[in-house]
Design a protein around this motif. Sequence first.
Motif, PDB file in Angstrom:
ATOM      1  N   VAL A  69       0.854  -1.191   0.000  1.00  0.00           N
ATOM      2  CA  VAL A  69       0.000   0.000   0.000  1.00  0.00           C
ATOM      3  C   VAL A  69       0.887   1.237   0.000  1.00  0.00           C
ATOM      4  O   VAL A  69       2.070   1.186   0.345  1.00  0.00           O
ATOM      5  N   GLU A  70       0.299   2.341  -0.372  1.00  0.00           N
ATOM      6  CA  GLU A  70       0.977   3.627  -0.327  1.00  0.00           C
ATOM      7  C   GLU A  70       0.515   4.346   0.937  1.00  0.00           C
ATOM      8  O   GLU A  70      -0.662   4.686   1.072  1.00  0.00           O
ATOM      9  N   LYS A  71       1.441   4.529   1.870  1.00  0.00           N
ATOM     10  CA  LYS A  71       1.094   5.187   3.129  1.00  0.00           C
ATOM     11  C   LYS A  71       0.886   6.677   2.904  1.00  0.00           C
ATOM     12  O   LYS A  71       1.750   7.363   2.348  1.00  0.00           O
ATOM     13  N   ILE A  72      -0.247   7.170   3.351  1.00  0.00           N
ATOM     14  CA  ILE A  72      -0.562   8.587   3.226  1.00  0.00           C
ATOM     15  C   ILE A  72       0.137   9.349   4.349  1.00  0.00           C
ATOM     16  O   ILE A  72      -0.034   9.036   5.532  1.00  0.00           O
ATOM     17  N   ARG A  73       0.961  10.355   3.973  1.00  0.00           N
ATOM     18  CA  ARG A  73       1.699  11.153   4.956  1.00  0.00           C
ATOM     19  C   ARG A  73       1.433  12.632   4.683  1.00  0.00           C
ATOM     20  O   ARG A  73       2.029  13.205   3.773  1.00  0.00           O
ATOM     21  N   GLY A  75       1.551  16.341   4.119  1.00  0.00           N
ATOM     22  CA  GLY A  75       2.673  17.259   3.989  1.00  0.00           C
ATOM     23  C   GLY A  75       3.940  16.620   3.469  1.00  0.00           C
ATOM     24  O   GLY A  75       4.956  17.305   3.299  1.00  0.00           O
ATOM     25  N   ARG A  76       3.910  15.312   3.219  1.00  0.00           N
ATOM     26  CA  ARG A  76       5.085  14.597   2.716  1.00  0.00           C
ATOM     27  C   ARG A  76       4.647  13.667   1.597  1.00  0.00           C
ATOM     28  O   ARG A  76       3.461  13.369   1.440  1.00  0.00           O
ATOM     29  N   GLU A  77       5.622  13.194   0.837  1.00  0.00           N
ATOM     30  CA  GLU A  77       5.301  12.262  -0.233  1.00  0.00           C
ATOM     31  C   GLU A  77       4.801  10.940   0.352  1.00  0.00           C
ATOM     32  O   GLU A  77       5.258  10.515   1.418  1.00  0.00           O
ATOM     33  N   PRO A  78       3.869  10.279  -0.329  1.00  0.00           N
ATOM     34  CA  PRO A  78       3.427   8.962   0.137  1.00  0.00           C
ATOM     35  C   PRO A  78       4.603   7.987   0.177  1.00  0.00           C
ATOM     36  O   PRO A  78       5.597   8.154  -0.525  1.00  0.00           O
ATOM     37  N   LEU A  79       4.473   6.968   1.015  1.00  0.00           N
ATOM     38  CA  LEU A  79       5.536   5.981   1.203  1.00  0.00           C
ATOM     39  C   LEU A  79       5.008   4.602   0.834  1.00  0.00           C
ATOM     40  O   LEU A  79       4.013   4.142   1.392  1.00  0.00           O
ATOM     41  N   LEU A  80       5.676   3.939  -0.097  1.00  0.00           N
ATOM     42  CA  LEU A  80       5.280   2.595  -0.502  1.00  0.00           C
ATOM     43  C   LEU A  80       5.760   1.594   0.545  1.00  0.00           C
ATOM     44  O   LEU A  80       6.945   1.557   0.882  1.00  0.00           O
ATOM     45  N   VAL A  81       4.830   0.786   1.064  1.00  0.00           N
ATOM     46  CA  VAL A  81       5.144  -0.176   2.117  1.00  0.00           C
ATOM     47  C   VAL A  81       4.679  -1.563   1.690  1.00  0.00           C
ATOM     48  O   VAL A  81       3.517  -1.752   1.319  1.00  0.00           O
ATOM     49  N   ASN A  82       5.589  -2.523   1.728  1.00  0.00           N
ATOM     50  CA  ASN A  82       5.238  -3.917   1.475  1.00  0.00           C
ATOM     51  C   ASN A  82       4.626  -4.489   2.748  1.00  0.00           C
ATOM     52  O   ASN A  82       5.207  -4.382   3.831  1.00  0.00           O
ATOM     53  N   LEU A  83       3.454  -5.123   2.633  1.00  0.00           N
ATOM     54  CA  LEU A  83       2.728  -5.635   3.798  1.00  0.00           C
ATOM     55  C   LEU A  83       2.791  -7.153   3.931  1.00  0.00           C
ATOM     56  O   LEU A  83       2.240  -7.701   4.890  1.00  0.00           O
ATOM     57  N   THR A 138       7.008  -2.713   9.392  1.00  0.00           N
ATOM     58  CA  THR A 138       6.215  -1.869   8.492  1.00  0.00           C
ATOM     59  C   THR A 138       5.806  -0.549   9.134  1.00  0.00           C
ATOM     60  O   THR A 138       5.117   0.249   8.509  1.00  0.00           O
ATOM     61  N   LEU A 139       6.228  -0.317  10.380  1.00  0.00           N
ATOM     62  CA  LEU A 139       5.821   0.894  11.096  1.00  0.00           C
ATOM     63  C   LEU A 139       6.861   1.989  10.903  1.00  0.00           C
ATOM     64  O   LEU A 139       8.024   1.827  11.271  1.00  0.00           O
ATOM     65  N   GLU A 140       6.427   3.109  10.337  1.00  0.00           N
ATOM     66  CA  GLU A 140       7.294   4.270  10.111  1.00  0.00           C
ATOM     67  C   GLU A 140       6.719   5.480  10.820  1.00  0.00           C
ATOM     68  O   GLU A 140       5.514   5.747  10.745  1.00  0.00           O
ATOM     69  N   GLN A 141       7.582   6.199  11.536  1.00  0.00           N
ATOM     70  CA  GLN A 141       7.175   7.434  12.199  1.00  0.00           C
ATOM     71  C   GLN A 141       8.265   8.474  11.996  1.00  0.00           C
ATOM     72  O   GLN A 141       9.367   8.347  12.536  1.00  0.00           O
ATOM     73  N   ASP A 142       7.977   9.471  11.171  1.00  0.00           N
ATOM     74  CA  ASP A 142       8.924  10.564  10.899  1.00  0.00           C
ATOM     75  C   ASP A 142      10.285  10.060  10.434  1.00  0.00           C
ATOM     76  O   ASP A 142      11.336  10.540  10.879  1.00  0.00           O
ATOM     77  N   MET A 183      14.373   5.012   5.356  1.00  0.00           N
ATOM     78  CA  MET A 183      14.417   5.044   6.811  1.00  0.00           C
ATOM     79  C   MET A 183      15.776   5.555   7.297  1.00  0.00           C
ATOM     80  O   MET A 183      16.820   5.103   6.849  1.00  0.00           O
ATOM     81  N   ARG A 184      15.749   6.506   8.238  1.00  0.00           N
ATOM     82  CA  ARG A 184      16.980   7.088   8.765  1.00  0.00           C
ATOM     83  C   ARG A 184      17.638   6.186   9.800  1.00  0.00           C
ATOM     84  O   ARG A 184      18.855   6.095   9.876  1.00  0.00           O
ATOM     85  N   ARG A 185      16.829   5.534  10.622  1.00  0.00           N
ATOM     86  CA  ARG A 185      17.358   4.583  11.586  1.00  0.00           C
ATOM     87  C   ARG A 185      16.225   3.704  12.101  1.00  0.00           C
ATOM     88  O   ARG A 185      15.046   3.973  11.861  1.00  0.00           O
TER      89      ARG A 185
END
Length: 238
Positions: A69-73, A75-83, A138-142, A183-185
């Motif tokens: 799915v494409e994660k809706i963010r 103010g930022r570009e969507p993020l493609l995430v494999n589920l 699959t969890l991304e935060q900032d 991902m930064r870290r």
Amino acid sequence: MLYRDIVQARFCRRLNRFVAQADLGNGPEPVHVKNTGRCAELLVPGCRAWLQDAGPGTTRKTRYDLIAVEKIRPGREPLLVNLDSAAPNAVAGEWLTAGGLGPLEELRPEYRLGGSRFDFFARRPGGQSVLVEVKGCTLEQDGLARFPDAPTLRGEKHVRELTELRAQGYECAVLFILQMEQMRRFTPNWDTHPSFGTALAKAQAAGVQVLALGCRVQPDQLEVAYTVPVDLTVPGSV
């Protein structure tokens, strides 16, 4: 790993842990969700989704599998995430076979030891036994990859067991497969399951390798591409 017969759709809603609805252009139809995690921040009605088509002649209850799915963010570009929850072990196996963890022999998946089962067992050319546990993230935060998205007593148990087995002479590693790019870290999800983070930090201190592997993600592909820094610092401890 590569997927065949991928089609694009719009995600509608999740019905239960295993089934959701997606619209391929002719109205909602049921699709199999290949991830029993919560994924609440990902499975948002209206987001773009990619499905694998089992074909019109399938005898399955659902013709399609939800792959990404494409994660809706905002103010930022969507993020493609494999589920796909089966994908991390598959790509980890490819990475290990290609020498990602160094030279290995006798690589065996789903290895039973005592009362537990670990994702991979192998031996070094000199005979050293190696145990590897794989976790999909699959969890991304900032820009941070975090695990888990929900409490995982089984995951914590495996980490504690690897710590004990390291003391017995096994070489042990935990691989976090980040099923998204940029991902930064990586950090444990201290908010959701703090004792998992504590167990992971103790494991690393005991000599268990803790690696976060970033992936190249496409609707029809998932492949380990780079390592991501791991931060096991407890928030507020520094």
